[in-house]
Design a protein around this motif. Structure first.
Motif, short mmCIF file in Angstrom:
data_model
loop_
_atom_site.label_atom_id
_atom_site.label_comp_id
_atom_site.label_asym_id
_atom_site.label_seq_id
_atom_site.Cartn_x
_atom_site.Cartn_y
_atom_site.Cartn_z
N GLU A 109 0.68 -1.12 0.04
CA GLU A 109 0.16 0.07 0.01
C GLU A 109 0.82 1.23 -0.02
O GLU A 109 0.38 2.15 -0.63
CB GLU A 109 -0.79 0.10 1.27
CG GLU A 109 -1.98 1.12 1.44
CD GLU A 109 -2.71 1.21 2.40
OE1 GLU A 109 -3.15 2.23 2.92
OE2 GLU A 109 -3.14 0.25 2.92
N TRP A 110 2.01 1.35 0.94
CA TRP A 110 2.68 2.45 0.87
C TRP A 110 3.67 2.50 -0.57
O TRP A 110 3.68 3.72 -0.99
CB TRP A 110 3.57 2.27 2.07
CG TRP A 110 4.72 3.38 1.99
CD1 TRP A 110 4.37 4.78 2.59
CD2 TRP A 110 5.91 3.51 1.85
NE1 TRP A 110 5.32 5.42 2.61
CE2 TRP A 110 6.40 4.89 2.19
CE3 TRP A 110 6.94 2.42 1.58
CZ2 TRP A 110 7.58 5.01 1.92
CZ3 TRP A 110 8.31 2.79 1.33
CH2 TRP A 110 8.51 4.12 1.47
N ALA A 112 2.56 1.57 -3.25
CA ALA A 112 1.68 2.11 -4.48
C ALA A 112 1.53 3.61 -4.41
O ALA A 112 1.37 4.39 -5.16
CB ALA A 112 0.33 1.43 -4.16
N GLU A 113 1.40 4.25 -2.84
CA GLU A 113 1.20 5.58 -2.71
C GLU A 113 2.44 6.54 -3.29
O GLU A 113 2.12 7.46 -3.52
CB GLU A 113 0.98 6.06 -1.28
CG GLU A 113 -0.11 5.89 -0.65
CD GLU A 113 -0.34 6.06 0.91
OE1 GLU A 113 0.48 7.06 1.42
OE2 GLU A 113 -0.94 5.65 1.86
N ILE A 114 3.65 5.87 -3.21
CA ILE A 114 4.60 6.55 -3.82
C ILE A 114 5.04 6.38 -5.32
O ILE A 114 6.08 6.70 -5.76
CB ILE A 114 6.14 6.52 -2.84
CG1 ILE A 114 6.40 5.09 -2.52
CG2 ILE A 114 5.58 7.22 -1.38
CD1 ILE A 114 7.75 4.79 -2.10
N ARG A 117 4.61 0.58 -6.76
CA ARG A 117 3.83 -0.51 -6.43
C ARG A 117 4.62 -1.90 -7.28
O ARG A 117 4.78 -2.88 -6.90
CB ARG A 117 2.46 -0.50 -6.95
CG ARG A 117 1.72 -1.79 -6.98
CD ARG A 117 1.05 -2.10 -5.66
NE ARG A 117 0.08 -3.18 -6.07
CZ ARG A 117 0.04 -4.19 -5.01
NH1 ARG A 117 0.59 -4.06 -3.93
NH2 ARG A 117 -0.80 -5.00 -5.34
#
Length: 187
Positions: A109-110, A112-114, A117
Motif C-alpha cells: 500500500e505504501w 503504491a502511494e509513492i 507498486r
C-alpha cells in the motif's frame, strides 16, 4: 464488477463462515469436510486469477478483493488450528504468517502511494509460499489431530516449511523496497 473471476473470489469469502461452522460440528467427518471447503476455496484462488487473465476480465475490484480473500481464509484457518492446538508449535507459524501478511500488505500500500507498486509485485517465492501454506493447512484441517498423529506432524512440518518461505518472501519484498524505506526527507 460482476464477472466470473470476481464471483469466484466472493464465493471464496462466503466459504469462510461455512468452514468455520463445519470445523466446530461435533462429528468426526468435520475434519475432511472442513479441509474440503478450504481446498475448494484454495482452488478458486488459482482459478479466479487464471480466468481473469484468460478472459481479460481483470478489474480493480478483483485486484483489491483477491488478496483480501486469501488473507481472510488463511487467517481464519490458522486461528481455528491454533484454537484447536493451543501450543507454542502452532502459535509461532500462525503469528509469523499473519504478521507477514500485515507487513507486506502495508508495504505494498505504501509503495503504491509513492508510485513504486511494481517493485513489490507478487514474486515466485510468494506464490510458492501460498501453495505450501494451502497444502499444509489442508493437511492439518483434514485429519483429526487426536487419532491421526502422523498426518498431524506432516502437516506441521509443511506449515513450518511455509513459514520459511513466508520469511523469505517478506525479506524479498522488504529488500525491494528498502531504498525507499530508508530515504531521508531532508536534503
Amino acid at each position: 464488477m460482476w464477472n466470473l473471476p470476481n464471483i469466484l473470489t466472493l464465493m471464496r469469502i462466503a466459504l469462510i463462515p461455512i468452514f468455520i461452522v463445519v470445523f466446530y460440528l461435533p462429528w468426526e467427518w468435520r475434519y475432511p469436510v472442513t479441509a474440503g471447503i478450504f481446498i475448494l476455496g484454495s482452488i478458486t484462488d488459482w482459478l479466479d486469477g487464471y480466468l481473469a487473465r484468460k478472459l481479460e476480465q481483470s478489474t480493480p475490484f478483483g485486484a483489491f478483493l483477491d488478496p483480501v480473500a486469501d488473507k481472510l481464509s488463511v487467517s481464519a484457518a490458522l486461528i481455528l488450528l491454533l484454537e484447536a492446538n493451543p501450543s507454542f508449535l502452532f502459535a509461532v507459524p500462525a503469528l509469523v504468517i499473519i504478521g507477514r501478511e500485515i507487513v507486506v500488505s502495508a508495504l505494498r500500500e505504501w509503495m503504491a502511494e509513492i508510485g513504486q507498486r511494481a517493485s513489490v509485485a507478487v514474486s515466485m517465492v510468494g506464490k510458492l509460499k501460498t501453495a505450501l501454506q494451502m497444502v499444509a493447512i489442508s493437511v492439518l484441517l483434514f485429519f483429526n489431530p487426536e487419532t491421526d498423529r502422523v498426518y498431524h506432524i506432516i502437516g506441521l512440518v509443511l506449515l513450518y516449511g511455509a513459514v520459511i518461505l513466508t520469511l523469505w518472501s517478506m525479506y524479498v519484498y522488504l529488500k525491494a523496497a528498502w531504498d525507499e524505506l530508508v530515504k531521508s526527507d531532508s536534503l
